[in-house]
Motif scaffolding. Structure first.
Motif, PDB file in Angstrom:
ATOM      1  N   ALA A 437       0.900  -1.285   0.019  1.00  0.00           N
ATOM      2  CA  ALA A 437       0.125   0.124  -0.192  1.00  0.00           C
ATOM      3  C   ALA A 437       0.937   1.204  -0.153  1.00  0.00           C
ATOM      4  CB  ALA A 437      -0.872  -0.106   1.256  1.00  0.00           C
ATOM      5  N   LYS A 438       2.059   1.249   0.487  1.00  0.00           N
ATOM      6  CA  LYS A 438       2.857   2.461   0.995  1.00  0.00           C
ATOM      7  C   LYS A 438       3.233   2.728  -0.560  1.00  0.00           C
ATOM      8  CE  LYS A 438       6.984   4.382   3.126  1.00  0.00           C
ATOM      9  NZ  LYS A 438       7.923   4.075   4.235  1.00  0.00           N
ATOM     10  N   LEU A 439       3.690   1.821  -1.393  1.00  0.00           N
ATOM     11  CA  LEU A 439       4.008   1.974  -2.876  1.00  0.00           C
ATOM     12  C   LEU A 439       3.132   2.367  -3.734  1.00  0.00           C
ATOM     13  CD1 LEU A 439       6.829  -0.586  -3.424  1.00  0.00           C
ATOM     14  CD2 LEU A 439       7.201   1.682  -2.862  1.00  0.00           C
ATOM     15  N   MET A 440       1.732   1.867  -3.622  1.00  0.00           N
ATOM     16  CA  MET A 440       0.531   2.295  -4.427  1.00  0.00           C
ATOM     17  C   MET A 440       0.163   3.568  -4.150  1.00  0.00           C
ATOM     18  SD  MET A 440       0.151  -0.431  -6.583  1.00  0.00           S
ATOM     19  CE  MET A 440      -1.588  -0.359  -6.979  1.00  0.00           C
ATOM     20  N   ALA A 441       0.143   4.018  -2.960  1.00  0.00           N
ATOM     21  CA  ALA A 441      -0.781   5.319  -2.472  1.00  0.00           C
ATOM     22  C   ALA A 441      -0.119   6.365  -3.387  1.00  0.00           C
ATOM     23  CB  ALA A 441      -0.160   5.634  -1.086  1.00  0.00           C
ATOM     24  N   PRO A 442       1.105   6.787  -3.799  1.00  0.00           N
ATOM     25  CA  PRO A 442       1.363   7.876  -4.574  1.00  0.00           C
ATOM     26  C   PRO A 442       0.553   7.922  -5.981  1.00  0.00           C
ATOM     27  CG  PRO A 442       3.534   6.967  -3.834  1.00  0.00           C
ATOM     28  CD  PRO A 442       2.285   6.027  -3.316  1.00  0.00           C
ATOM     29  N   LEU A 443       0.138   6.658  -6.498  1.00  0.00           N
ATOM     30  CA  LEU A 443      -0.554   6.890  -7.789  1.00  0.00           C
ATOM     31  C   LEU A 443      -1.627   7.782  -8.039  1.00  0.00           C
ATOM     32  CD1 LEU A 443      -0.438   3.093  -8.990  1.00  0.00           C
ATOM     33  CD2 LEU A 443       0.802   4.864  -9.864  1.00  0.00           C
ATOM     34  N   LYS A 444      -2.492   7.905  -6.772  1.00  0.00           N
ATOM     35  CA  LYS A 444      -3.273   9.024  -6.866  1.00  0.00           C
ATOM     36  C   LYS A 444      -3.037  10.393  -7.030  1.00  0.00           C
ATOM     37  CE  LYS A 444      -7.882  10.234  -4.566  1.00  0.00           C
ATOM     38  NZ  LYS A 444      -7.468  11.885  -4.797  1.00  0.00           N
ATOM     39  N   LYS A 445      -1.898  10.641  -6.364  1.00  0.00           N
ATOM     40  CA  LYS A 445      -1.538  11.923  -6.251  1.00  0.00           C
ATOM     41  C   LYS A 445      -0.975  12.409  -7.695  1.00  0.00           C
ATOM     42  CE  LYS A 445       1.839  15.106  -4.309  1.00  0.00           C
ATOM     43  NZ  LYS A 445       2.717  15.284  -3.242  1.00  0.00           N
ATOM     44  N   PHE A 446      -0.276  11.120  -8.410  1.00  0.00           N
ATOM     45  CA  PHE A 446       0.321  11.486  -9.522  1.00  0.00           C
ATOM     46  C   PHE A 446      -0.685  11.585 -10.770  1.00  0.00           C
ATOM     47  CE2 PHE A 446       0.938   8.944 -13.637  1.00  0.00           C
ATOM     48  CZ  PHE A 446       1.868   9.501 -14.155  1.00  0.00           C
ATOM     49  N   GLY A 447      -1.830  10.737 -10.609  1.00  0.00           N
ATOM     50  CA  GLY A 447      -2.862  10.637 -11.647  1.00  0.00           C
ATOM     51  C   GLY A 447      -3.815  12.264 -11.463  1.00  0.00           C
ATOM     52  N   ASP A 448      -3.824  12.684 -10.110  1.00  0.00           N
ATOM     53  CA  ASP A 448      -4.494  13.882 -10.141  1.00  0.00           C
ATOM     54  C   ASP A 448      -3.910  14.985 -10.767  1.00  0.00           C
ATOM     55  OD1 ASP A 448      -6.516  12.751  -8.596  1.00  0.00           O
ATOM     56  OD2 ASP A 448      -5.988  13.157  -6.514  1.00  0.00           O
ATOM     57  N   ALA A 449      -2.499  14.909 -10.407  1.00  0.00           N
ATOM     58  CA  ALA A 449      -1.625  15.982 -10.859  1.00  0.00           C
ATOM     59  C   ALA A 449      -1.595  15.911 -12.530  1.00  0.00           C
ATOM     60  CB  ALA A 449      -0.190  15.936 -10.226  1.00  0.00           C
ATOM     61  N   ALA A 450      -0.973  14.789 -12.755  1.00  0.00           N
ATOM     62  CA  ALA A 450      -0.892  14.617 -14.350  1.00  0.00           C
ATOM     63  C   ALA A 450      -1.986  14.544 -15.228  1.00  0.00           C
ATOM     64  CB  ALA A 450       0.126  13.394 -14.654  1.00  0.00           C
ATOM     65  N   ASN A 451      -3.342  14.263 -14.515  1.00  0.00           N
ATOM     66  CA  ASN A 451      -4.582  13.783 -15.560  1.00  0.00           C
ATOM     67  C   ASN A 451      -4.375  13.453 -16.912  1.00  0.00           C
ATOM     68  OD1 ASN A 451      -7.045  14.116 -15.524  1.00  0.00           O
ATOM     69  ND2 ASN A 451      -7.354  16.290 -16.369  1.00  0.00           N
ATOM     70  N   PRO A 452      -3.870  12.244 -16.660  1.00  0.00           N
ATOM     71  CA  PRO A 452      -3.626  11.832 -18.154  1.00  0.00           C
ATOM     72  C   PRO A 452      -5.163  11.282 -18.933  1.00  0.00           C
ATOM     73  CG  PRO A 452      -3.061   9.972 -16.631  1.00  0.00           C
ATOM     74  CD  PRO A 452      -3.422  11.121 -15.954  1.00  0.00           C
ATOM     75  N   ASP A 453      -4.954  11.440 -20.231  1.00  0.00           N
ATOM     76  CA  ASP A 453      -6.084  11.165 -21.111  1.00  0.00           C
ATOM     77  C   ASP A 453      -6.453   9.403 -21.033  1.00  0.00           C
ATOM     78  OD1 ASP A 453      -6.870  13.610 -22.609  1.00  0.00           O
ATOM     79  OD2 ASP A 453      -4.815  13.455 -22.652  1.00  0.00           O
ATOM     80  N   LYS A 454      -5.433   8.836 -21.062  1.00  0.00           N
ATOM     81  CA  LYS A 454      -5.546   7.171 -20.782  1.00  0.00           C
ATOM     82  C   LYS A 454      -4.658   6.744 -19.690  1.00  0.00           C
ATOM     83  CE  LYS A 454      -9.053   6.636 -23.326  1.00  0.00           C
ATOM     84  NZ  LYS A 454      -9.612   7.794 -23.627  1.00  0.00           N
ATOM     85  N   ILE A 455      -4.872   5.955 -18.774  1.00  0.00           N
ATOM     86  CA  ILE A 455      -4.217   5.269 -17.800  1.00  0.00           C
ATOM     87  C   ILE A 455      -4.316   3.773 -18.414  1.00  0.00           C
ATOM     88  CG2 ILE A 455      -3.527   4.360 -15.865  1.00  0.00           C
ATOM     89  CD1 ILE A 455      -4.975   7.015 -14.775  1.00  0.00           C
ATOM     90  N   ILE A 456      -3.008   3.097 -18.894  1.00  0.00           N
ATOM     91  CA  ILE A 456      -2.931   1.944 -19.437  1.00  0.00           C
ATOM     92  C   ILE A 456      -2.068   0.966 -18.436  1.00  0.00           C
ATOM     93  CG2 ILE A 456      -2.359   0.467 -21.254  1.00  0.00           C
ATOM     94  CD1 ILE A 456      -2.770   2.730 -23.177  1.00  0.00           C
ATOM     95  N   MET A 457      -2.592  -0.099 -17.863  1.00  0.00           N
ATOM     96  CA  MET A 457      -1.947  -0.968 -17.274  1.00  0.00           C
ATOM     97  C   MET A 457      -1.405  -2.295 -17.934  1.00  0.00           C
ATOM     98  SD  MET A 457      -3.137  -3.369 -13.872  1.00  0.00           S
ATOM     99  CE  MET A 457      -2.097  -4.808 -13.279  1.00  0.00           C
ATOM    100  N   VAL A 458       0.024  -2.529 -17.874  1.00  0.00           N
ATOM    101  CA  VAL A 458       0.420  -3.849 -18.473  1.00  0.00           C
ATOM    102  C   VAL A 458       0.386  -4.833 -17.604  1.00  0.00           C
ATOM    103  CG1 VAL A 458       2.474  -4.634 -19.585  1.00  0.00           C
ATOM    104  CG2 VAL A 458       2.045  -2.198 -19.969  1.00  0.00           C
ATOM    105  N   GLY A 459      -0.219  -5.858 -17.891  1.00  0.00           N
ATOM    106  CA  GLY A 459      -0.348  -7.007 -17.162  1.00  0.00           C
ATOM    107  C   GLY A 459       0.220  -8.302 -17.763  1.00  0.00           C
ATOM    108  N   GLU A 460       0.816  -9.170 -17.043  1.00  0.00           N
ATOM    109  CA  GLU A 460       1.444 -10.379 -17.671  1.00  0.00           C
ATOM    110  C   GLU A 460       0.330 -11.570 -18.062  1.00  0.00           C
ATOM    111  OE1 GLU A 460       6.114 -10.922 -16.114  1.00  0.00           O
ATOM    112  OE2 GLU A 460       4.407 -11.786 -15.220  1.00  0.00           O
ATOM    113  N   ALA A 461       0.361 -12.276 -19.206  1.00  0.00           N
ATOM    114  CA  ALA A 461      -0.395 -13.388 -19.429  1.00  0.00           C
ATOM    115  C   ALA A 461      -0.065 -14.743 -18.564  1.00  0.00           C
ATOM    116  CB  ALA A 461      -0.362 -13.734 -21.037  1.00  0.00           C
TER     117      ALA A 461
END
Length: 539
Positions: A437-461
């Motif tokens: 959770a400590k490493l995941m928490a900054p993603l919200k702040k990053f998303g709010d600040a950068a406000n990207p048009d698309k967020i893409i997650m790369v996941g492994e098959a």
């Protein structure tokens, strides 16, 4: 901030509550009844309703549920343990000592709340900065070196020599990103030129499009088998899963018995057990009969899997980019767990955009992993030398640093991209463990600040059943107002027909698959063939 907890019966009657703010549970219970929640496992569900994050755990006779008014990236296993403890406490003490029961439940819940508040307070601190070397960070791309920071002595390297631990001799720099031979492939000197499979692309109406995935997943479907399935006979079924249950063909059998066989089949294809059970339960409810033939059940399963994998939103990125507002580049951020291939698939996207004559600025926001910036520079240099059109590709980076540094780098990159008329800004991010959770928490702040048009997650098959929690945690990490937009499923060429992770991730989040990665070169990226994947899951 508000948070609340209730224990309720299957009828919906609340029999215990902590905190008076329980009215939001009405909407959550409605979504629970209508099966629109995300099942983390067979008895544990979560949902975002009215800008609140709900979790619910069920035992044999009772439900325990809680919510937070703002989404925090909590490890769902900690929430589960809390709710499990609450149910056990209530069941054991509700009749004997109500006061003691209430104090224990309050303690368990407040402990979880305190953990959540601690993580929320830590959100602004970002990721742990990497150790700086004794030499300053080099000036790469369009950035400038970080000033005002003292260099610290680097840790001595040691190695075993003849059974003795000795200091290792510095054999020279390990960063070859500026070496002249890096560009030799494109310049025609030294190493051989990079071989790219241009057959992965097709031209249509002046656009370069990706082809559907087919060959990588195996041979094309057998038409004779399809015909055999359509007429309900077993003549076309000679191998695979359906050869094992061929005795059921042409006769009605108990639906529960057939369901068990199909659940085993789905699990064998890397679909999580809870997800497989949920899919089969939907089919049983739709058929609403006690007996069924295997071909009828298979067709219902095919329809359900097709429905799950078929996007309910537009996946036409080129169209979205072309209609973007003037004066601002189209911003795409790539996220994911460590080692899934974020940077590689980001480079594949960049190459595809270059083929469509779109200028790309790659932003290095993985400021945690040593060498991440240099890795992107290698990709950018290679793409520059492969690019034969007029579109530009460049790297924007500001070195290494913590959470605030990541946010500032993203903002500066977007502003630079707008000023220099780039069509697209591709933002790379640090890989992080989804359960930390400590490493995941900054993603919200990053998303709010950068406000990207698309967020893409790369996941492994090849990740298996853990893909459910990976996808769910990343989707929740950005808060209630937004989540993931697309998945890119990497390493599809490594799993054969065990492609169940696609179902796990899409069903857990309702986020569609944009592309699949099938290799290491820049053209090893394809559109998903829903029919092909469904055929593999049901064969």
């Amino acid at each position: 901030m508000s948070q609340s907890l209730i224990i309720f019966e299957p009828s919906g009657k609340v029999i215990y509550q902590f905190n008076n703010k329980i009215s939001p549970f009405n909407d959550f219970i409605y979504s629970l009844v209508n099966q629109t929640c995300t099942e983390l496992d067979s008895a544990f569900s979560t949902a975002a309703v009215a800008q609140k994050r709900f979790y619910c755990l069920q035992n044999d006779t009772l439900y325990a549920a809680l919510y937070f008014d703002v989404v925090s990236t909590l490890d769902s296993e900690k929430v589960r343990l809390c709710l499990d403890g609450v149910l056990k406490t209530y069941s054991k003490l509700c009749e004997d000592d109500h006061a003691k029961m209430a104090k224990l439940i309050e303690f368990q819940f407040q402990t979880l709340v305190q953990l959540r508040l601690t993580l929320t307070d830590a959100e602004g601190s970002g990721e742990r900065p990497v150790s700086k070397a004794s030499t300053p960070v080099p000036n790469l791309g369009t950035s400038t070196p970080v000033k005002g920071k003292k260099s610290t002595p680097s840790k001595k390297m040691r190695k075993w020599v003849n059974g003795e631990l000795v200091d290792a001799v510095d054999d020279g720099a390990l960063d070859y990103s500026n070496a002249a031979d890096l560009l030799s492939a494109a310049e025609g000197t030294g190493a051989a030129k990079v071989q790219l499979n241009q057959a992965a692309f097709e031209k249509q109406d002046n656009l370069v499009l990706l082809r559907e995935l087919n060959d990588v997943l195996g041979d094309a479907e057998d038409d004779e088998d399809d015909e055999g399935d359509k007429d309900g006979s077993a003549s076309g079924v000679t191998s695979g899963f359906f050869s094992k249950i061929s005795s059921y063909f042409g006769a009605s059998v108990d639906i529960n018995e057939v369901s068990k066989k199909f659940i085993e089949q789905l699990i064998s294809k890397n679909i999580a057990p809870a997800t497989a059970a949920a899919i089969i339960e939907k089919i049983k409810a739709r058929l609403s009969s006690k007996t069924v033939t295997v071909p009828v059940f298979k067709q219902a399963l095919t329809d359900e899997l097709t429905k799950i994998l078929t996007p309910n939103v537009s996946t036409d990125l080129l169209h979205d980019i072309k209609k973007r507002p003037l004066g601002r580049p189209y911003v795409i951020s790539v996220v994911g767990v460590n080692g899934v291939g974020k940077s590689t698939n980001l480079a594949k996207l960049a190459y595809w955009f270059l083929q469509n004559n779109m200028s790309v600025l790659i932003c290095a926001c993985d400021t945690f992993r040593s060498g991440a910036v240099e890795q992107l520079k290698v990709h950018v240099n290679s793409l520059k030398n492969l690019n034969s059109g007029s579109a530009r590709i460049d790297l924007f980076e500001k070195g290494y640093g913590g959470g605030d540094h990541v946010v500032n780098t993203a903002k500066l990159a977007i502003a630079y991209g707008a000023a220099e008329n780039y069509d697209i800004v591709l933002i790379d991010t640090a890989g992080r463990t989804h359960s930390n959770a400590k490493l995941m928490a900054p993603l919200k702040k990053f998303g709010d600040a950068a406000n990207p048009d698309k967020i893409i997650m790369v996941g492994e098959a090849l990740v298996g059943t853990d893909s459910v929690e990976q996808a769910t945690n990343f989707d929740n990490a950005f808060g209630n107002r937004r989540g993931l937009d697309f998945f890119i499923i990497s390493k599809v060429d490594t799993v054969g027909d065990l492609v169940g992770a696609m179902i796990n991730m899409v069903m857990a989040t309702k986020v569609p698959i944009l592309f699949v990665g099938t290799g290491q070169t820049y053209t090893d990226i394809n559109k998903l063939s829903v029919k092909r994947v469904v055929d593999m899951l049901t064969s």
